[in-house]
Design an enzyme around this catalytic site. Structure first.
Site, PDB file in Angstrom:
ATOM      1  N   CYS A   1     106.658  37.047  14.721  1.00 55.00           N
ATOM      2  CA  CYS A   1     108.097  36.419  14.755  1.00 55.00           C
ATOM      3  C   CYS A   1     108.084  35.368  13.796  1.00 55.00           C
ATOM      4  O   CYS A   1     107.786  35.354  12.750  1.00 55.00           O
ATOM      5  CB  CYS A   1     108.557  36.271  16.136  1.00 55.00           C
ATOM      6  SG  CYS A   1     110.418  36.137  16.259  1.00 55.00           S
TER       7      CYS A   1
ATOM      8  N   HIS B   1     108.041  41.618  18.163  1.00 52.15           N
ATOM      9  CA  HIS B   1     107.197  41.173  19.445  1.00 52.15           C
ATOM     10  C   HIS B   1     106.261  42.320  19.645  1.00 52.15           C
ATOM     11  O   HIS B   1     106.617  42.915  20.719  1.00 52.15           O
ATOM     12  CB  HIS B   1     107.876  40.552  20.229  1.00 52.15           C
ATOM     13  CG  HIS B   1     108.666  39.305  20.216  1.00 52.15           C
ATOM     14  ND1 HIS B   1     108.003  37.954  20.318  1.00 52.15           N
ATOM     15  CD2 HIS B   1     109.892  39.157  19.465  1.00 52.15           C
ATOM     16  CE1 HIS B   1     108.917  36.989  19.782  1.00 52.15           C
ATOM     17  NE2 HIS B   1     109.930  37.834  19.344  1.00 52.15           N
TER      18      HIS B   1
ATOM     19  N   GLU C   1     103.968  42.316  22.014  1.00 50.54           N
ATOM     20  CA  GLU C   1     103.635  42.037  23.230  1.00 50.54           C
ATOM     21  C   GLU C   1     104.797  42.559  24.131  1.00 50.54           C
ATOM     22  O   GLU C   1     104.639  42.752  25.271  1.00 50.54           O
ATOM     23  CB  GLU C   1     103.295  40.600  23.510  1.00 50.54           C
ATOM     24  CG  GLU C   1     104.741  39.680  23.550  1.00 50.54           C
ATOM     25  CD  GLU C   1     105.010  39.257  22.312  1.00 50.54           C
ATOM     26  OE1 GLU C   1     105.953  38.247  22.244  1.00 50.54           O
ATOM     27  OE2 GLU C   1     104.524  39.776  21.305  1.00 50.54           O
TER      28      GLU C   1
END
Length: 212
Positions: free
Chosen positions: A87, A192, A194
């Site tokens: 990001c 992202h 994750e």
């Protein structure tokens, strides 16, 4: 292997830590640590720099931790250690950011970070939610990931690269939006990983396996 997730008070690292811990357990013999200690970063075999918020605030926060950016730079630029920016951590790879005010970036990926301007006025900014990847270059960190797979974005600005070869993937949001950049031992994702389910976990595993 030691993986350092850099904590510089610019983002919630809980999700990233959980995702990296999960994939590290599958790969084996990997320690994942969240740290703001330059000495730990300097010893790390992999460095991950997340970032949430505005470009100038993230850059200022990183610089406020004495010796932290120097340790990152020496490990990555001089030591050749693999680096992943996520990001705003990816955006700071650019030459400069133009959010609120011109702010110098790392200049590891030549380009500028500018506000997203969708051609379709019905598309709102920020660009938030799931979107499809469009792969533009091959890269070991993208092994097993194909165009059309969905990843999770939350951002209002994007990195416009000077050299198209540095953009590995994009997404369509009223025009191309940079999704992944890479050069040498450095890679960055605007989305992202994750939070991107199996596709994101695969990218994290590939990063842990990567030997630039």
């Amino acid at each position: 292997m030691l993986v350092a997730l850099v904590d510089y008070d610019s983002g919630n690292l809980h999700s990233a830590e959980k995702a990296f811990q999960r994939m590290a357990a599958e790969v084996g013999r990997i320690t994942v640590t969240v740290t703001s200690d330059p000495d730990v970063v300097a010893r790390a075999d992999r460095i991950v720099l997340p970032g949430d918020g505005a470009f100038p605030a993230c850059r200022e926060a990183l610089e406020s931790h004495d010796g932290l950016f120097d340790a990152i730079s020496e490990a990555v630029r001089d030591g050749g250690r693999p680096f992943l920016g996520i990001c705003v951590g990816m955006q700071m790879l650019a030459t400069r950011g133009l959010e609120y005010e011109p702010t110098p970036g790392f200049d590891w990926i030549s380009g500028e970070v500018r506000k997203i301007a969708p051609a379709d006025p019905a598309l709102k900014v920020p660009h938030m939610g799931w979107n499809e990847l469009r792969l533009e270059q091959s890269h070991p960190v993208l092994d097993g990931i194909g165009s059309g797979e969905h990843v999770y974005f939350v951002h209002s600005y994007q990195l416009h690269v000077t050299d198209p070869a540095d953009r590995l993937a994009s997404a369509d949001y009223g025009g191309p939006v940079t999704a992944i950049v890479g050069r040498d031992n450095v890679i960055g994702t605007q989305f992202h990983p994750e939070k991107s389910q199996e596709t994101g976990l695969r990218l994290i595993q590939n990063f842990l396996d990567w030997r630039p």
